[in-house]
Every structure is written in structure tokens, then in C-alpha cells.
Design a protein around this motif. Structure first.
Motif, PDB file in Angstrom:
ATOM      1  N   THR A   1       0.820  -1.220   0.000  1.00 60.64           N
ATOM      2  CA  THR A   1       0.000   0.000   0.000  1.00 60.64           C
ATOM      3  C   THR A   1       0.854   1.269   0.000  1.00 60.64           C
ATOM      4  N   VAL A   2       2.164   1.118   0.175  1.00 64.07           N
ATOM      5  CA  VAL A   2       3.012   2.298   0.379  1.00 64.07           C
ATOM      6  C   VAL A   2       3.473   2.952  -0.928  1.00 64.07           C
ATOM      7  N   GLY A   3       3.276   2.255  -2.037  1.00 66.04           N
ATOM      8  CA  GLY A   3       3.745   2.785  -3.317  1.00 66.04           C
ATOM      9  C   GLY A   3       2.924   3.980  -3.775  1.00 66.04           C
ATOM     10  N   TRP A   4       3.385   4.575  -4.819  1.00 66.29           N
ATOM     11  CA  TRP A   4       2.706   5.746  -5.360  1.00 66.29           C
ATOM     12  C   TRP A   4       1.934   5.365  -6.619  1.00 66.29           C
ATOM     13  N   PRO A   5       0.963   6.197  -6.988  1.00 65.87           N
ATOM     14  CA  PRO A   5       0.332   5.965  -8.291  1.00 65.87           C
ATOM     15  C   PRO A   5       1.373   6.092  -9.409  1.00 65.87           C
ATOM     16  N   THR A   6       1.174   5.367 -10.484  1.00 62.77           N
ATOM     17  CA  THR A   6       2.122   5.400 -11.597  1.00 62.77           C
ATOM     18  C   THR A   6       1.942   6.703 -12.387  1.00 62.77           C
ATOM     19  N   PRO A   7       2.942   7.077 -13.194  1.00 63.51           N
ATOM     20  CA  PRO A   7       2.789   8.279 -14.035  1.00 63.51           C
ATOM     21  C   PRO A   7       1.532   8.208 -14.915  1.00 63.51           C
ATOM     22  N   GLU A   8       1.232   7.026 -15.436  1.00 65.19           N
ATOM     23  CA  GLU A   8       0.024   6.875 -16.269  1.00 65.19           C
ATOM     24  C   GLU A   8      -1.239   7.173 -15.454  1.00 65.19           C
ATOM     25  N   MET A   9      -1.222   6.776 -14.186  1.00 65.12           N
ATOM     26  CA  MET A   9      -2.371   7.055 -13.307  1.00 65.12           C
ATOM     27  C   MET A   9      -2.521   8.554 -13.063  1.00 65.12           C
ATOM     28  N   ARG A  10      -1.403   9.221 -12.786  1.00 65.42           N
ATOM     29  CA  ARG A  10      -1.467  10.666 -12.511  1.00 65.42           C
ATOM     30  C   ARG A  10      -2.006  11.418 -13.736  1.00 65.42           C
ATOM     31  N   GLU A  11      -1.596  10.971 -14.899  1.00 68.33           N
ATOM     32  CA  GLU A  11      -2.081  11.576 -16.137  1.00 68.33           C
ATOM     33  C   GLU A  11      -3.598  11.359 -16.271  1.00 68.33           C
ATOM     34  N   ALA A  12      -4.025  10.123 -16.042  1.00 71.85           N
ATOM     35  CA  ALA A  12      -5.459   9.797 -16.150  1.00 71.85           C
ATOM     36  C   ALA A  12      -6.272  10.584 -15.122  1.00 71.85           C
ATOM     37  N   MET A  13      -5.703  10.772 -13.935  1.00 73.31           N
ATOM     38  CA  MET A  13      -6.411  11.516 -12.887  1.00 73.31           C
ATOM     39  C   MET A  13      -6.563  12.987 -13.275  1.00 73.31           C
ATOM     40  N   ALA A  14      -5.522  13.519 -13.876  1.00 68.88           N
ATOM     41  CA  ALA A  14      -5.537  14.943 -14.232  1.00 68.88           C
ATOM     42  C   ALA A  14      -6.585  15.251 -15.297  1.00 68.88           C
ATOM     43  N   THR A  15      -6.865  14.277 -16.137  1.00 64.65           N
ATOM     44  CA  THR A  15      -7.752  14.550 -17.271  1.00 64.65           C
ATOM     45  C   THR A  15      -9.089  13.828 -17.159  1.00 64.65           C
ATOM     46  N   ALA A  16      -9.380  13.246 -15.990  1.00 66.75           N
ATOM     47  CA  ALA A  16     -10.598  12.436 -15.837  1.00 66.75           C
ATOM     48  C   ALA A  16     -11.875  13.270 -16.023  1.00 66.75           C
ATOM     49  N   ARG A  17     -12.859  12.673 -16.670  1.00 67.54           N
ATOM     50  CA  ARG A  17     -14.199  13.280 -16.712  1.00 67.54           C
ATOM     51  C   ARG A  17     -14.873  12.961 -15.379  1.00 67.54           C
ATOM     52  N   VAL A  18     -15.450  13.969 -14.752  1.00 64.90           N
ATOM     53  CA  VAL A  18     -16.047  13.749 -13.431  1.00 64.90           C
ATOM     54  C   VAL A  18     -17.448  14.344 -13.325  1.00 64.90           C
ATOM     55  N   GLY A  19     -18.165  13.922 -12.294  1.00 70.23           N
ATOM     56  CA  GLY A  19     -19.483  14.462 -11.952  1.00 70.23           C
ATOM     57  C   GLY A  19     -19.720  14.150 -10.491  1.00 70.23           C
ATOM     58  N   ASP A  20     -20.917  14.463  -9.991  1.00 71.91           N
ATOM     59  CA  ASP A  20     -21.189  14.187  -8.576  1.00 71.91           C
ATOM     60  C   ASP A  20     -21.652  12.743  -8.428  1.00 71.91           C
ATOM     61  N   ASP A  21     -20.808  11.940  -7.842  1.00 75.05           N
ATOM     62  CA  ASP A  21     -21.110  10.504  -7.759  1.00 75.05           C
ATOM     63  C   ASP A  21     -22.264  10.195  -6.814  1.00 75.05           C
ATOM     64  N   VAL A  22     -22.555  11.084  -5.856  1.00 72.85           N
ATOM     65  CA  VAL A  22     -23.702  10.841  -4.985  1.00 72.85           C
ATOM     66  C   VAL A  22     -25.006  10.928  -5.808  1.00 72.85           C
ATOM     67  N   TYR A  23     -24.964  11.702  -6.888  1.00 72.21           N
ATOM     68  CA  TYR A  23     -26.079  11.736  -7.833  1.00 72.21           C
ATOM     69  C   TYR A  23     -25.963  10.629  -8.890  1.00 72.21           C
ATOM     70  N   GLY A  24     -24.903   9.836  -8.798  1.00 72.45           N
ATOM     71  CA  GLY A  24     -24.682   8.775  -9.797  1.00 72.45           C
ATOM     72  C   GLY A  24     -24.185   9.313 -11.119  1.00 72.45           C
ATOM     73  N   GLU A  25     -23.626  10.550 -11.087  1.00 68.21           N
ATOM     74  CA  GLU A  25     -23.313  11.245 -12.336  1.00 68.21           C
ATOM     75  C   GLU A  25     -21.831  11.335 -12.668  1.00 68.21           C
TER      76      GLU A  25
ATOM     77  N   ALA B   1      -7.625   6.479 -11.760  1.00 74.26           N
ATOM     78  CA  ALA B   1      -6.453   5.660 -11.442  1.00 74.26           C
ATOM     79  C   ALA B   1      -6.856   4.200 -11.314  1.00 74.26           C
ATOM     80  N   GLY B   2      -8.048   3.972 -10.786  1.00 71.20           N
ATOM     81  CA  GLY B   2      -8.560   2.603 -10.663  1.00 71.20           C
ATOM     82  C   GLY B   2      -8.718   1.929 -12.012  1.00 71.20           C
ATOM     83  N   LEU B   3      -9.146   2.698 -13.006  1.00 71.29           N
ATOM     84  CA  LEU B   3      -9.281   2.132 -14.361  1.00 71.29           C
ATOM     85  C   LEU B   3      -7.930   1.728 -14.930  1.00 71.29           C
ATOM     86  N   VAL B   4      -6.923   2.557 -14.696  1.00 74.26           N
ATOM     87  CA  VAL B   4      -5.571   2.193 -15.144  1.00 74.26           C
ATOM     88  C   VAL B   4      -5.137   0.910 -14.425  1.00 74.26           C
ATOM     89  N   ALA B   5      -5.449   0.844 -13.123  1.00 77.77           N
ATOM     90  CA  ALA B   5      -5.097  -0.347 -12.334  1.00 77.77           C
ATOM     91  C   ALA B   5      -5.712  -1.601 -12.939  1.00 77.77           C
TER      92      ALA B   5
END
Ligand SMILES: *Cc1c(COP(=O)(O)O)cnc(C)c1O
Length: 352
Positions: free
Chosen positions: A10-34, A243-247
Motif C-alpha cells: 500500500t506504500v507505493g505511489w500511483p504510476t505516471p500513467e495514473m497521474r495523467e489519467a487523474m488529471a484529465t478524468a471526466r467527473v461528476g457528482d457521484d452521490v447523484y450517480g453522475e 487511477a482505478g481504471l488504469v489499475a
């Protein structure tokens, strides 16, 4: 990474590919399921595990607790291994929050409960003295025995007993994909016999945060409400899910490297006088070893010196083990550094 850290995966860091994916992720309010990224991750996980639906949760502990609360009510019993993570390492949440009674059974050297003992542990429903047995909890890989990958047949055997007594089955599959890779099977085969399963994105798969609970659609819908009540309603969680999707898409097959590094570590540690380790038992990414006749150096002293003088993280594990866990950020070179440091500390007598 300056420091070398074997305390956990658990001590490792996210990979560079993960950081990239996180920076550009499409997001919405997940409590609304969006949140489209969360929705994509939940659907992908469910599909990969052959379950109807998935739920992105904050941690393995939360996923297990949410599942337990869905399967059992206050006063009900859950049967599980004494050495299991849910019993040992999850703050007793099943009891303190769920009012669920843990009915523990011993496990063998591989972390397996004896199916006959499970059968015998189920309460007689006609006797008013007893709580109801509702749930059978299993774990894969089994961490308390050094990350043992358990095959599908074990879970099938338990399923027959669960069916006989109408028990639900939940798997704590924090390192499920380590088990699948080690056994050379699809993860879905290992979870075919359980109703629900939690796995961690934040361990060997390297994501910074998160786990997924998978199960039947109706169960997961209720679990969504329970997660909210536990404070797990996250908003633009797509940042994390990215990041989970990259995982899920690119970090599973490479777990074989972690397993090879763990075997290498065990083999090299076995060469050191004063270290007791069984390389043959190392099947995934965890190595348990003991100090034996090593000039009286304590485990704690060894870890302290590794930390201070070598900048290497290593932890103790009950009852008297040291535990090294391999992951994306430690390879052959780091394995060599750990082995050399341990040998040197033992050779120089601990330096009290
Ligand atoms: C790490 C772990 C968990 C809990 O996961 P967290 O994300 O740390 O809460 C549960 N079960 C097992 C076997 C684990 O190794």
C-alpha cells in the motif's frame, strides 16, 4: 523513490500513467450517480468478476463492512477464520457498528477453515438460545498466512455447506488479483461461489485510493445507501476512479513480477545465517521470515536499524514474523539492498 519500502504493497505511489489519467478524468457528482469515470470503473469491475454490479468504496475495510451490514443484522453470527483480516485488522467494525457476532474458527497453514468445522459451527435455528448464523466470510489471498492464493475448489466446498444452511458468502479479496495471477486463472473463477466480494485497487494494483465491492444489483443498490451512511458518499470521485481504471486495465498481469521478486527475496534471505524462511511457501507478494539464533537481535531492532541506517522500511507481523511485501516500486535491485542490509545487521550483531 529514495526510500525503499517493503512494509506493505500500500506504500507505493500511483504510476505516471495514473497521474495523467487523474488529471484529465471526466467527473461528476457521484452521490447523484453522475460521475462517468466512477460508473465506468464499477461496470468494468463487475464484468471482470462476473457479478451484476460494482460499488466504488473508500477502502477494503469499508467495502467489507458495507457488505457485512447488507448480509447480516444485529445479533446474527458470521463464521470466519481467526487469522482473517476482517477479524484481526478491521477495528472490530462488524461488532461495534454492525452488532454482528464473529464466530471464529482456526485456519490451517494456508488459511483454510475445515469445511466440517464450518458445518458444525452453524447454529441450530430451532434453539432460542442462539443467534442466527447468516454469513460465511472467506479471504483470498489469505494475508495472515503470508498471502496464500486459495483455489476455487476450496470455495466450492464451503459453498455447499453455505447452501445447506442458507448462509450468504462474502469474500475479502483485497489481493484477489494476486491470487488469480499466481494460480493462473481468471479472477471471476475464484469468486464464482461467493455472493459478494471486495478487492483493493490501492495495494499491488498501485492506485492511490479505493476498493470495489461487487455483487447482485439489488444488494449493491442497498450497499450504496449503507456506504453513504458510513460517510463514503464521495463527490467527484472520478479523479480516484481514473487511477482505478488504469489499475484494472494495465496493472494486473504485472503482479507476476511482484511474485517473482518475493520468491527471489525469500531465496536470498534463506542464504543468511540467522534467518528462517521457507521460500517454497512464497506464492504471491508476501514474504514472512523469522530471526533465529541471530545474536539476539530483536525484530524491532532490525526494523529500526533498517529504517535509520539504510532507509529501508520493513515491518513485524504477529506472532514473531518479519513481513516483506513486494510491489511496483521495489524490484530486483531493492530486493538485493534489503538482503544485504539484513545480512550486515545480523553480522554486526545488532549494534545495541
Ligand atoms: C488491506 C486489506 C484489507 C483492508 O483494506 P484497506 O483498504 O486497507 O482498508 C482487507 N483485507 C485484507 C486481506 C487486506 O490485506
Amino acid at each position: 523513490m529514495d526510500r525503499i519500502d517493503f512494509r506493505s504493497d500500500t506504500v507505493g505511489w500511483p504510476t505516471p500513467e495514473m497521474r495523467e489519467a487523474m488529471a484529465t478524468a471526466r467527473v461528476g457528482d457521484d452521490v447523484y450517480g453522475e460521475d462517468p469515470t466512477v460508473n465506468e470503473l464499477e461496470a468494468l469491475a463487475a464484468e471482470m468478476l462476473g457479478k451484476e454490479a460494482g460499488l466504488f468504496v473508500t477502502s477494503g475495510t469499508q467495502g467489507n463492512l458495507v457488505a457485512l451490514l447488507g448480509h447480516a443484522r444485529r445479533g446474527d453470527e458470521a463464521i470466519l477464520g481467526y487469522e482473517s483480516h476482517i477479524f484481526q485488522w478491521e477495528v472490530g467494525g462488524m461488532a461495534s457498528i454492525g452488532g454482528i457476532l464473529p464466530h471464529t474458527l482456526p485456519t490451517d497453514a494456508m488459511g483454510r477453515m475445515d469445511p466440517a468445522a464450518v458445518d458444525a459451527a452453524v447454529r441450530d435455528t430451532t434453539d432460542h438460545h442462539y443467534g442466527h448464523s447468516r454469513l460465511l466470510l472467506v479471504e483470498n489471498t489469505f494475508g495472515g498466512r503470508g498471502g496464500v492464493p486459495l483455489p476455487a475448489e476450496y470455495f466450492s466446498a464451503l459453498r455447499r455447506i453455505a447452501d445447506k444452511h442458507s448462509l450468504a458468502m462474502h469474500m475479502d479479496g483485497a489481493r484477489l488479483f494476486n491470487a488469480a495471477v499466481a494460480l493462473g486463472v481468471e479472477a471471476r473463477e475464484l469468486v464464482a461461489d461467493v455472493d459478494t466480494v471486495t478487492f483493493c485497487l490501492s495495494k499491488g494494483l498501485c492506485a492511490p485510493v479505493g476498493s470495489i465491492l461487487c455483487g447482485p444489483t439489488e444488494f449493491i443498490e442497498e450497499a450504496r445507501r449503507t456506504r453513504k451512511s458510513l460517510g463514503g458518499g464521495m463527490r467527484q470521485a472520478g479523479i480516484l476512479a481514473a487511477a482505478g481504471l488504469v489499475a484494472m486495465n494495465s496493472m494486473i498481469d504485472r503482479l507476476a513480477d511482484d511474485h517473482a521478486h518475493a520468491r527471489l527475496l525469500a531465496q536470498q534471505l534463506a542464504e543468511i545465517d540467522g534467518v528462517n524462511v521457507k521460500p517454497k511457501t512464497v506464492q504471491t507478494n508476501i514474504v514472512f521470515f523469522e530471526l533465529e539464533g541471530s545474536k539476539g537481535i530483536s525484530r524491532e531492532r532490525l526494523c529500526a536499524r533498517l529504517d535509520k541506517e539504510y532507509e529501508i522500511g520493513l515491518d513485524t507481523y504477529p506472532p514473531n514474523f518479519l513481513r516483506a511485501v513486494t510491489h511496483y516500486w521495489v524490484g530486483e535491485k531493492e530486493v538485493g539492498a534489503l538482503v544485504e542490509a539484513v545480512a550486515e545487521i545480523i553480522r554486526t550483531g545488532g549494534g545495541e
